[in-house]
Design a protein around this motif. Structure first.
Motif, PDB file in Angstrom:
ATOM      1  N   MET A 216       0.860  -1.369   0.022  1.00  0.00           N
ATOM      2  CA  MET A 216      -0.130   0.009  -0.102  1.00  0.00           C
ATOM      3  C   MET A 216       0.861   1.268   0.083  1.00  0.00           C
ATOM      4  O   MET A 216       0.735   2.338  -0.831  1.00  0.00           O
ATOM      5  CB  MET A 216      -1.008  -0.106   1.220  1.00  0.00           C
ATOM      6  N   GLN A 217       1.797   1.258   0.775  1.00  0.00           N
ATOM      7  CA  GLN A 217       3.019   2.385   0.806  1.00  0.00           C
ATOM      8  C   GLN A 217       3.593   2.799  -0.628  1.00  0.00           C
ATOM      9  O   GLN A 217       3.323   3.886  -0.950  1.00  0.00           O
ATOM     10  CB  GLN A 217       3.912   2.311   1.673  1.00  0.00           C
ATOM     11  N   GLU A 218       3.730   1.596  -1.294  1.00  0.00           N
ATOM     12  CA  GLU A 218       4.391   1.712  -2.566  1.00  0.00           C
ATOM     13  C   GLU A 218       3.330   2.370  -3.743  1.00  0.00           C
ATOM     14  O   GLU A 218       3.567   3.192  -4.564  1.00  0.00           O
ATOM     15  CB  GLU A 218       4.982   0.403  -3.136  1.00  0.00           C
ATOM     16  N   SER A 219       2.321   1.982  -3.644  1.00  0.00           N
ATOM     17  CA  SER A 219       1.001   2.083  -4.409  1.00  0.00           C
ATOM     18  C   SER A 219       0.746   3.726  -4.261  1.00  0.00           C
ATOM     19  O   SER A 219       0.254   4.455  -5.090  1.00  0.00           O
ATOM     20  CB  SER A 219      -0.294   1.423  -4.031  1.00  0.00           C
ATOM     21  N   ILE A 220       0.826   4.320  -2.735  1.00  0.00           N
ATOM     22  CA  ILE A 220       0.363   5.679  -2.468  1.00  0.00           C
ATOM     23  C   ILE A 220       1.470   6.373  -3.073  1.00  0.00           C
ATOM     24  O   ILE A 220       1.160   7.441  -3.765  1.00  0.00           O
ATOM     25  CB  ILE A 220       0.275   5.742  -0.963  1.00  0.00           C
ATOM     26  N   GLY A 221       2.737   5.953  -3.068  1.00  0.00           N
ATOM     27  CA  GLY A 221       3.866   6.722  -3.661  1.00  0.00           C
ATOM     28  C   GLY A 221       3.867   6.747  -5.048  1.00  0.00           C
ATOM     29  O   GLY A 221       3.989   7.959  -5.635  1.00  0.00           O
ATOM     30  N   GLU A 222       3.485   5.998  -5.663  1.00  0.00           N
ATOM     31  CA  GLU A 222       3.336   5.946  -7.257  1.00  0.00           C
ATOM     32  C   GLU A 222       1.904   6.887  -7.731  1.00  0.00           C
ATOM     33  O   GLU A 222       2.205   7.578  -8.672  1.00  0.00           O
ATOM     34  CB  GLU A 222       3.055   4.390  -7.855  1.00  0.00           C
ATOM     35  N   ILE A 223       0.825   6.671  -7.006  1.00  0.00           N
ATOM     36  CA  ILE A 223      -0.128   7.490  -7.594  1.00  0.00           C
ATOM     37  C   ILE A 223       0.088   8.933  -7.020  1.00  0.00           C
ATOM     38  O   ILE A 223      -0.435   9.814  -7.726  1.00  0.00           O
ATOM     39  CB  ILE A 223      -1.609   6.916  -6.840  1.00  0.00           C
TER      40      ILE A 223
END
Length: 582
Positions: free
Chosen positions: A493-500
């Motif tokens: 989730m942390q990675e996904s937040i950073g990408e979006i």
């Protein structure tokens, strides 16, 4: 024709007064008393018959004497003990010697055109009760008019399916089974009764034509088999796929099927129409005539019942939950709302009638029941509000458990038209409208109608916090695959937040935590799509379920604006005046 029902101390009701007409529809929520009102008429009918039987026995005291009714005679009122017919069986009265207990009487008065007949019922024991004409104020009994003696009442519960075999019955046995709810055992008997009655062929043809119009099925005449004492009956149904079947005169192949193979809706319609034809001039009490019918056929069956009752000189009194029947009956027949005290809602003035026809009479019932209405964009907003109110332990949580909510797609004009249309019929209605952010603040119309908008773009914006999304991911990993995956899913989730977050900054020059983006479309939807891809798991959260994020929000971090909006909702609910209880 029956014109009024008055019942006191019967089941749900302390006292009710219900206007009746040639065709009457009782509408309202579950457990509001619609069936109870039908049963009051049925009890009056049983009591009158039993008392008249005694009066014919030659007893000179019959005007004062009681007639006994056995619990098993109450075929339309199945109760394990007769005391359950009373709202309040026993009352205490003070005497010179102290307190005395006295049984309370059930009183049921039925009025017709230029006549009235009242009966009172006294408790005897769990298996029986007594009945006699109602006492006047001077203690003398009311006379039973001849017109009341001529009334024929039949109670028809919803169709319970059709038995595979049906024994031939006489009319009395048919009525007993109907009253006991054993509708599965009498349909073929009613059809045979029509065929063998006066003008049997013409009446049978009319029944066949109506069934074929509605269901495409052609009924074959019922056949009595003396060797088995049973009635058989089949129908022809078009079956183009069966090549070995003989062709009908129209060139279609037809299957001859036993009547028990027909749908429950067809059986329900046949039961109602057959009873009307077989018992002209009767009063038919129908519980849910729309049972087992899709909404298109609900409209058709209402028209059919109207036509059949007019042709047979019968009166129909029906209880229904159907919005279709409610709106069909409005303006045509007597419509009684069982919300609070039962009251008529189809004759309250032309402007009211026009407003309710445009809005829908079912909305009026909800307005009467709740006393206030909440306007939102859609169902997801209600779910988020409910979740946030519970998280804050806010008083509005109770009001939001089962509100009267109307969705207006973020259009203030639609909310205003709906609200003020309802106020034509319910002048003390209170309303709250809560929109996504608009171009300008909507104007409120005082405490009776409060209109508000969110300062952020939409309600889902208030769920967008990094710690909330991370806690959700950790909990989802633990629930889906066990504790070892909780930290891994949180990292995804942390990675996904950073990408979006990076993509939004590059493409829009904005942040996902901003109140100016459309959180659902621009952030949450792409975020969870990316998150599920990284987890290599099935989709765990959709837009319709974003309210689950509220569970992970610390109450102290919820924007104070949420509490402000919930305060307004709670105030409207507290201000609301519900329908007066019966």
């Amino acid at each position: 024709m029956l014109t009024k029902l008055i019942a006191r101390n019967f089941k749900l009701f302390d006292e009710i007064e219900v206007e009746l007409g040639q065709q009457v529809i009782f509408v309202g929520p579950n457990n509001a008393g619609k069936t109870t009102a039908l049963q009051a008429l049925a009890l009056w009918d049983v009591g009158l018959k039993r008392w008249l039987e005694r009066s014919r026995s030659g007893d000179g005291r019959t005007q004062r004497a009681w007639a006994t009714i056995n619990r098993r005679d109450l075929i339309a009122l199945p109760v394990p003990a007769t005391n359950l017919l009373w709202r309040d069986l026993r009352t205490r009265t003070r005497t010179q010697g102290g307190m005395a207990t006295q049984n309370t009487l059930i009183e049921i008065i039925v009025q017709g055109t230029n006549w009235s007949c009242g009966l009172e019922f006294g408790y005897v024991n769990a298996e029986s009760l007594n009945c006699r004409p109602l006492r006047r104020e001077d203690g003398e009994p009311m006379k039973v008019p001849a017109e009341a003696n001529a009334v024929r009442i039949a109670y028809l519960p919803p169709m319970s399916g059709l038995a595979a075999n049906e024994t031939r019955l006489d009319p009395g046995a048919i009525n007993v089974r109907l009253g006991e709810g054993r509708t599965a055992e009498v349909l073929r008997n009613l059809c045979l009764q029509i065929l063998n009655g006066e003008d049997g062929k013409a009446h049978w043809q009319k029944l066949c034509d109506r069934v074929e119009t509605l269901f495409g099925s052609r009924l074959n005449p019922p056949q009595y088999i003396p060797e088995r004492g049973e009635i058989t009956m089949t129908y022809r149904s078009p079956e183009a796929a069966r090549s070995r079947l003989p062709r009908s005169g129209r060139g279609r192949r037809t299957a001859h099927l036993d009547l028990s193979a027909s749908g429950r809706g067809q059986q329900q319609v046949m039961l109602l129409l057959a009873h009307l034809i077989a018992n002209p001039g009767s009063v038919l009490l129908i519980d849910e005539p729309d049972a087992h019918l899709e909404f298109i056929r609900q409209r058709q069956i209402y028209q059919l019942l109207s036509d059949a009752s007019e042709e047979t000189g019968s009166q129909i009194i029906a209880a229904s939950h159907s919005e279709v029947l409610l709106n069909e009956a409005a303006g045509r027949d007597v419509l009684i709302a069982f919300v609070g005290k039962p009251h008529r809602i189809d004759n309250r003035g032309s402007q009211v009638l026009k407003a309710l026809k445009e809005i829908g009479f079912e909305h009026y019932l909800q307005a009467e029941k709740c006393g206030w209405v909440l306007y939102l964009e859609g169902a997801t907003d209600l779910a988020v509000l409910q979740a946030l109110a519970k998280r804050l332990n806010h008083p509005a949580a109770q009001a939001l458990e089962a509100p009267y909510v109307h969705y207006v797609a973020n259009q203030p004009n639609k909310a205003r038209q709906h609200f003020y249309g309802l106020r034509e019929a319910k002048a003390d209605l209170v309303g709250v409208a809560l929109y996504d952010r608009l171009d300008s603040e909507p104007a409120s119309d005082g405490p009776q109608f409060t209109q508000m908008m969110w300062r952020r773009r939409e309600l889902e914006n208030y769920l967008c916090r990094p710690e909330v999304l991370l806690d959700f991911a950790k909990d989802a990993g633990r629930r889906e695959l066990g504790g070892l995956f909780a930290v891994a899913w949180q990292d995804y989730m942390q990675e996904s937040i950073g990408e979006i977050e990076a993509a939004l900054q590059t493409l829009r020059g904005t942040s996902p935590w901003s109140g100016d983006i459309k959180a659902t479309d621009e952030f949450l939807d792409p975020l969870f799509m990316r998150f599920y891809e990284k987890c290599n798991a099935g989709e765990l959260l959709r837009k319709t379920h974003y309210h689950r994020l509220a569970r992970f929000m610390p109450p102290e971090r919820i924007d104070p604006e949420v509490a402000e909006k919930l305060d307004a909702i709670a105030a409207a609910a507290n201000q609301a005046k519900k329908a007066e209880e019966p």
